[in-house]
Scaffold this active site. Sequence first.
Site, short mmCIF file in Angstrom:
data_model
loop_
_atom_site.label_atom_id
_atom_site.label_comp_id
_atom_site.label_asym_id
_atom_site.label_seq_id
_atom_site.Cartn_x
_atom_site.Cartn_y
_atom_site.Cartn_z
CG HIS A 71 -2.00 0.95 1.24
ND1 HIS A 71 -1.79 2.31 1.32
CD2 HIS A 71 -3.34 0.78 1.15
CE1 HIS A 71 -2.97 2.93 1.27
NE2 HIS A 71 -3.92 2.02 1.17
NE ARG B 225 -2.84 6.53 -2.66
CZ ARG B 225 -3.15 5.59 -3.53
NH1 ARG B 225 -3.08 5.83 -4.82
NH2 ARG B 225 -3.55 4.39 -3.13
#
Length: 572
Positions: free
Chosen positions: A241, A262
């Site tokens: 990640h 994001r």
Amino acid sequence: MSKVSLPVIQTDILILGAGGAGLCAALHAADAGKKIKILIATKAIIGKGGCSRMVQGGYNVVLHPDDSFEKHFSDTLKGGQFINNQDLAWELVTVAPERIKEMETKFGCFFDRNPDGTIHQKPFAGQSFDRTVHKGDLTGIEIISRLSEQVFNRDIDYLDEHRALELLWDKGGTRIVGALILDVGRGEFLVAHARTTLVCTGGGPTMYKLFAPSLDKSADGIALCYRAGAEMVDMEMVQFHPTGLIVKGSNTSGTLLEEGLRGAGAQLFNALGERFMERYAPDVKERATRDVVSRSSFMEIMAGKGTANGAVLIDASVMGPEFVEKNFPGMVERCRDYGFDLAHQRVEVSPTAHFFMGGAQIDTRGHTNLEGLYAAGEDAGGVHGANRLGGNGISDSTVFGGIAGDAMANEVIGRELAPFDAHQVAEIIKQAEAPLGREGLDLYPLREALRLSNWEKLGIIRDEKGLREALQTIQELREKMEQVGVPGSPVFNIPWNDWLNLRNQLDVSEMIGQSALERKESRGAHYRSDFPKKNNGEYLKNFFIKREKGKMKIYDRPVVLNRLKPEEIGFE
Ligand SMILES: Cc1cc2nc3c(=O)[nH]c(=O)nc-3n(C[C@H](O)[C@H](O)[C@H](O)COP(=O)(O)OP(=O)(O)OC[C@H]3O[C@@H](n4cnc5c(N)ncnc54)[C@H](O)[C@@H]3O)c2cc1C
């Protein structure tokens, strides 16, 4: 009846693990309307352990009329770079809507709403439609709390802090008949003797320097399935990640800042202040899939453009501090706990080991190649191919957990409980107890060595030389494990449990390394600097691993492109 001087609990269905997969399996089996006994054994405390509870961002599911199964399916395959098992991926997208409705209307979960009362869905990376259902930015707590309450309300037995050590074969070696379990608190063994067994211990690549999953996970289920002889698939595919929080000097480093940041517009910068995703993925930038963003960040750090703590920086403040406070309160609070102000400042992050795409090969009912053995959730492989989309993990575990629960409830009716093999039980105990009370090496430098070697050579960027060195290290560590001594009694003995964890992590690391050596191309989470290009001509195939006569056997088969071919959506 088998003779063994240990407590034996007989059950129809044995469920190893109590995350989204285990709890949904138990509820589905219990609600199947049949008089069956269900036993859950979990290493942590029910409702408190595992990663489903840690789910932040949310749950991918097609609910909106403008969205479609085809879009979700195509996104999942694109993300997985077309080596997904297409039947499993289709099952995921088509069953997820009924599962999310069931969780709301039957199990009492409540997700965030739009003003018109419909369920709110937010954007996540790699998706062509905003389809991520959530409860704020701490979705897993809602799911696992409600599912656990439902389990407590039903006739389901459970054992907290009981870890599965090994799967058990029947005397004739024809089927799996449960597991040998260690009661961690009492330091005592027991046999869970079952007509059918589900492994759903949640995988968990915790054998890297930085990792995100919960500490109760050590890839146990994957190691158990492998040692029992199950067919494993895609073991080279480990997801990193991109945004693990870096907290200097703290072993919580690696814990996640969720993907929704994001998705909503947070930006990534290197220490020189460059928004580097503009170079690596000019179109989608930070909304590129996890493999792309993790690799980009890693390359910046390796090129000396990281911070002094070996990190890059996430800037959520560009979305406006009020927006961040309102939409990501859990992430803001988490950062605040460590003295960082996510709403106003850039915060240090690094790629962190997150998820196994690989695991036991299953069919669409969750059945493995071994009679009596099912797998679901992160212990099972194939659904996500080379890269899992954010939001597809918790849908995977709840969808396939429920499916396995249904299938197991059907399978046990009228089935004899075959006797287990007492010799196998005695042998497992002998091996497990070996380090207890022995004078010898300290375990923890070995664990550190594995984490570092895996991080550098079995991680985000790989090559043949590094992979061979990593495999050599694994071999050496395995030999040293035979000399490790663990002090104290078996009662709640943490170092002993860490030794048992490391034993599993070594087996799984070896599978990752062997599989990664075979895939001489780059695809999804698997990046080979010596073969940096994707090679659809030769590698639209899966690698499988099986243990035969004590040896690791690796082989491949072409991907079955039975529902969607890469060229149909212009995938190259
Ligand atoms: C921080 C974080 C955030 C995430 N956010 C998201 C997200 O927003 N969306 C998404 O889709 N996915 C997310 N994921 C991934 C998601 O959590 C997993 O895909 C999913 O929860 C796995 O479910 P599971 O049931 O397979 O395992 P888990 O929920 O991890 O449960 C595993 C269970 O097995 C038990 N166990 C372990 N070893 C043993 C053993 N030897 N014997 C018995 N029991 C054992 C554990 O104690 C636990 O009860 C996130 C993961 C992390 C770490």
